[in-house]
Scaffold this motif. Sequence first.
Motif, PDB file in Angstrom:
ATOM      1  N   ALA A  24       0.816  -0.617   0.158  1.00 21.47           N
ATOM      2  CA  ALA A  24       0.057   0.131   0.392  1.00 21.47           C
ATOM      3  C   ALA A  24       0.310   1.597   0.238  1.00 21.47           C
ATOM      4  O   ALA A  24       0.783   2.530  -0.700  1.00 21.47           O
ATOM      5  CB  ALA A  24      -1.309  -0.173   0.714  1.00 21.47           C
ATOM      6  N   THR A  25       1.631   1.294   0.542  1.00 26.08           N
ATOM      7  CA  THR A  25       3.406   2.057   0.791  1.00 26.08           C
ATOM      8  C   THR A  25       3.284   3.022  -1.140  1.00 26.08           C
ATOM      9  O   THR A  25       3.677   4.175  -1.324  1.00 26.08           O
ATOM     10  CB  THR A  25       4.189   2.076   1.632  1.00 26.08           C
ATOM     11  OG1 THR A  25       3.978   1.408   2.987  1.00 26.08           O
ATOM     12  CG2 THR A  25       5.148   3.589   1.325  1.00 26.08           C
ATOM     13  N   GLY A  26       3.731   1.492  -1.687  1.00 28.06           N
ATOM     14  CA  GLY A  26       4.053   1.668  -3.029  1.00 28.06           C
ATOM     15  C   GLY A  26       2.931   2.690  -3.715  1.00 28.06           C
ATOM     16  O   GLY A  26       2.891   3.077  -4.457  1.00 28.06           O
ATOM     17  N   PHE A  27       1.766   1.827  -3.522  1.00 28.19           N
ATOM     18  CA  PHE A  27       0.735   2.496  -4.308  1.00 28.19           C
ATOM     19  C   PHE A  27       0.008   3.501  -3.628  1.00 28.19           C
ATOM     20  O   PHE A  27       0.029   4.988  -5.539  1.00 28.19           O
ATOM     21  CB  PHE A  27      -0.750   1.597  -3.459  1.00 28.19           C
ATOM     22  CG  PHE A  27      -1.924   1.767  -4.622  1.00 28.19           C
ATOM     23  CD1 PHE A  27      -2.307   1.369  -5.717  1.00 28.19           C
ATOM     24  CD2 PHE A  27      -2.251   2.808  -4.021  1.00 28.19           C
ATOM     25  CE1 PHE A  27      -3.737   1.925  -7.012  1.00 28.19           C
ATOM     26  CE2 PHE A  27      -4.268   2.735  -4.457  1.00 28.19           C
ATOM     27  CZ  PHE A  27      -4.255   2.558  -5.806  1.00 28.19           C
ATOM     28  N   ALA A  28       0.102   4.310  -2.884  1.00 23.47           N
ATOM     29  CA  ALA A  28      -0.066   5.485  -2.158  1.00 23.47           C
ATOM     30  C   ALA A  28       0.817   6.488  -3.063  1.00 23.47           C
ATOM     31  O   ALA A  28       0.704   7.542  -2.723  1.00 23.47           O
ATOM     32  CB  ALA A  28       0.378   6.078  -0.279  1.00 23.47           C
ATOM     33  N   PHE A  29       1.717   6.109  -2.422  1.00 21.26           N
ATOM     34  CA  PHE A  29       3.620   6.449  -3.551  1.00 21.26           C
ATOM     35  C   PHE A  29       3.164   7.561  -4.676  1.00 21.26           C
ATOM     36  O   PHE A  29       2.847   8.504  -5.354  1.00 21.26           O
ATOM     37  CB  PHE A  29       3.990   5.765  -3.582  1.00 21.26           C
ATOM     38  CG  PHE A  29       6.018   6.553  -4.344  1.00 21.26           C
ATOM     39  CD1 PHE A  29       6.075   7.865  -3.918  1.00 21.26           C
ATOM     40  CD2 PHE A  29       6.290   5.500  -5.095  1.00 21.26           C
ATOM     41  CE1 PHE A  29       7.155   8.742  -4.731  1.00 21.26           C
ATOM     42  CE2 PHE A  29       7.356   6.523  -5.975  1.00 21.26           C
ATOM     43  CZ  PHE A  29       7.631   7.021  -5.830  1.00 21.26           C
ATOM     44  N   THR A  30       2.072   6.076  -5.739  1.00 19.39           N
ATOM     45  CA  THR A  30       2.424   6.527  -7.158  1.00 19.39           C
ATOM     46  C   THR A  30       0.662   7.384  -7.138  1.00 19.39           C
ATOM     47  O   THR A  30       1.562   8.200  -7.829  1.00 19.39           O
ATOM     48  CB  THR A  30       2.060   4.990  -8.208  1.00 19.39           C
ATOM     49  OG1 THR A  30       3.114   4.440  -8.054  1.00 19.39           O
ATOM     50  CG2 THR A  30       1.933   5.530  -9.590  1.00 19.39           C
ATOM     51  N   GLU A  31      -0.154   7.298  -6.473  1.00 24.05           N
ATOM     52  CA  GLU A  31      -1.309   8.139  -6.316  1.00 24.05           C
ATOM     53  C   GLU A  31      -0.663   9.544  -5.841  1.00 24.05           C
ATOM     54  O   GLU A  31      -1.454  10.225  -7.078  1.00 24.05           O
ATOM     55  CB  GLU A  31      -2.008   7.461  -5.613  1.00 24.05           C
ATOM     56  CG  GLU A  31      -3.684   8.075  -5.756  1.00 24.05           C
ATOM     57  CD  GLU A  31      -4.685   7.304  -4.797  1.00 24.05           C
ATOM     58  OE1 GLU A  31      -5.574   6.609  -5.220  1.00 24.05           O
ATOM     59  OE2 GLU A  31      -4.663   7.448  -3.625  1.00 24.05           O
ATOM     60  N   ASN A  32      -0.045   9.982  -4.367  1.00 23.64           N
ATOM     61  CA  ASN A  32       0.891  10.826  -4.496  1.00 23.64           C
ATOM     62  C   ASN A  32       0.962  11.721  -6.372  1.00 23.64           C
ATOM     63  O   ASN A  32       0.984  12.939  -6.183  1.00 23.64           O
ATOM     64  CB  ASN A  32       1.173  10.779  -3.320  1.00 23.64           C
ATOM     65  CG  ASN A  32       1.084  10.737  -1.814  1.00 23.64           C
ATOM     66  OD1 ASN A  32      -0.516  10.532  -1.865  1.00 23.64           O
ATOM     67  ND2 ASN A  32       1.534  10.066  -1.230  1.00 23.64           N
ATOM     68  N   ILE A  33       1.858  11.282  -6.308  1.00 27.56           N
ATOM     69  CA  ILE A  33       2.108  12.173  -7.506  1.00 27.56           C
ATOM     70  C   ILE A  33       1.485  12.310  -8.380  1.00 27.56           C
ATOM     71  O   ILE A  33       1.933  13.616  -8.630  1.00 27.56           O
ATOM     72  CB  ILE A  33       3.324  10.913  -8.431  1.00 27.56           C
ATOM     73  CG1 ILE A  33       4.746  10.138  -7.194  1.00 27.56           C
ATOM     74  CG2 ILE A  33       4.169  11.504  -9.393  1.00 27.56           C
ATOM     75  CD1 ILE A  33       5.843   9.312  -8.279  1.00 27.56           C
ATOM     76  N   LEU A  34       0.760  11.646  -8.731  1.00 23.52           N
ATOM     77  CA  LEU A  34      -0.189  11.893  -9.212  1.00 23.52           C
ATOM     78  C   LEU A  34      -1.427  13.061  -9.001  1.00 23.52           C
ATOM     79  O   LEU A  34      -2.018  14.694  -9.495  1.00 23.52           O
ATOM     80  CB  LEU A  34      -1.763  10.858  -9.509  1.00 23.52           C
ATOM     81  CG  LEU A  34      -2.732  10.858 -10.814  1.00 23.52           C
ATOM     82  CD1 LEU A  34      -1.925  11.288 -12.168  1.00 23.52           C
ATOM     83  CD2 LEU A  34      -3.533   9.538 -10.518  1.00 23.52           C
ATOM     84  N   TYR A  35      -1.799  13.030  -8.183  1.00 23.71           N
ATOM     85  CA  TYR A  35      -3.106  13.609  -7.437  1.00 23.71           C
ATOM     86  C   TYR A  35      -1.761  15.134  -6.636  1.00 23.71           C
ATOM     87  O   TYR A  35      -2.420  16.567  -7.424  1.00 23.71           O
ATOM     88  CB  TYR A  35      -3.010  14.108  -6.102  1.00 23.71           C
ATOM     89  CG  TYR A  35      -4.697  12.927  -6.088  1.00 23.71           C
ATOM     90  CD1 TYR A  35      -5.954  13.332  -6.075  1.00 23.71           C
ATOM     91  CD2 TYR A  35      -3.907  11.702  -6.119  1.00 23.71           C
ATOM     92  CE1 TYR A  35      -7.310  12.726  -5.764  1.00 23.71           C
ATOM     93  CE2 TYR A  35      -5.258  10.183  -6.110  1.00 23.71           C
ATOM     94  CZ  TYR A  35      -6.407  11.116  -6.132  1.00 23.71           C
ATOM     95  OH  TYR A  35      -8.583   9.992  -6.455  1.00 23.71           O
TER      96      TYR A  35
END
Length: 532
Positions: A178-189
């Motif tokens: 989930a940390t890896g997923f949140a990392f990519t999602e935060n880049i997008l947002y």
Amino acid sequence: MATSPPYPTYPPAPTGSPAPGGVLRHPHWWQRTWVRYAAPISLLALSGLVILALVRQQTGTEGFLVGLGLAVFPVPLLIAAFRWLDRVEPGPWRNLAFCFAWGACAAALVAIIANSFATHWIAVATADPKGADTLGMTVIAPVVEESAKATAVLLVFLFRRRHFTGIVDGVVTAGVTATGFAFTENILYLGTAFGTDQSDGGHGGIASVTAATFFVRVVMSPFAHPLFTVFTGIGFGISALTAEHRRVRRTLAPLGGLLLAMGMHSLWNGSTSFGDGYGFFAVYGAFMVPMFGLLTWLVISTRQRELRTVRAELPAYVVAGWLTMPEPFVMGSMKARRLARDHARDRLGKAAARTVAEYEAYATSLAFLRHRGRSGRAGADFVVRERELLQELWHRREVARPALAHAGHTLAGAVLWGVPPMYGHGHGYAPGHGPSPVYGHHPSYGAPSHGAPAYGAPVYGAPGYRPPAYDPGPGAGGHAPHPAVPSQYGAPAYGRAPQAYASQGQAAYDPAPQVRVTPTPPSTAAGPPPSA
């Protein structure tokens, strides 16, 4: 320093299976080792390239770089927190690297494509774009994203089963994914927010959209995605702790955890759509923070229970001569473990500290293996695995035992008979230096705050059990012994260690009168196969 041990492998098997005519058949191409490693690496690399292109297309190059720089802030803290939880029995780094890459690349790619497609399809079908966005945010996104992240936990559970033994392993695997997923999602947002500020005239500062997004996603809720997916990890951890014959529980626990993760994710996403903006703070204060505290308590208490398991299971190997007296206490205390590694590093350098860390990890794996056996959850390879772990410990004893003895003496504050001397003192590991203590009647390992159990209290084997007589066989004189008798989870299956409680002119130490045994052992069907 905590390192993941180089887990011992099984003896090499023939490269092919025997054909009816007795000729070895070569394995299929997909069974080769390089294929099994190259396939997931190639898949993750391709997913990473695609997700990189998609995010850059939506945010622009400048927005992507800004989002990347801001999104990386919580990642080291979260990874360090999960590694801290995993220090009792640290897993291999390659598993965590796979989980992070899966979350950041594969899971994020699936989420972006599936969420966009489903939301667009609903908007066209209902002619209600606003309603489609709400439905996509509260229903579609939680289902798609949690399922994509749970896939990594499932893969580790199925193909790295040796490293997935309980709730803590599930929490760590799910949290890193989930940390890896949140990392990519935060880049997008964050990249999108930066683009919005640029299109509005370049307004910056604390009132900018980028600052607000950073505060909400990185400062207030960096644990949001890990918190959701941890429920899935707990479900798989419960499944790992459940006996194989209880198939319903083993199946329902992961599904229940996944549904709970989806529900929490849906509640979190929907909080921004009600209460005129105050719903987010209501959900954050009433649900997210208490749930975070509850899960933190659960994981830390599970970690402490693992340490108690180590202290309770290792004394059987003290009786058999494989371990020295202070080792169960030292292995059951993270402070004592750290002290032993520091002592080895100060005396013999970093290589010795790594050896001590590996010794600690192998001993912990041995304790958990024995615990699974006594709980009826041992696999058919119990005896083989036990022998491998004992041999790994025996090869590292010369460096590790003095450091562990030092840690035990330092924290316990009592002189323990029968332990190796410190580095540079005494006469080495030759047996017979001082009287052997009576097992169960030696001085206590320190104050009760250390949690050290009184030796003699741990329960092993069936009533009337007596450990096998010392039988070093051809390997006597410092080599690991040959298997003696099957353990039935009483005495270690691999027999007694050489130089165990015996010296020149002394009879072999027989601890049977001091061993107190009361429980009924697992059934014969659940026990390990007899040793050769």
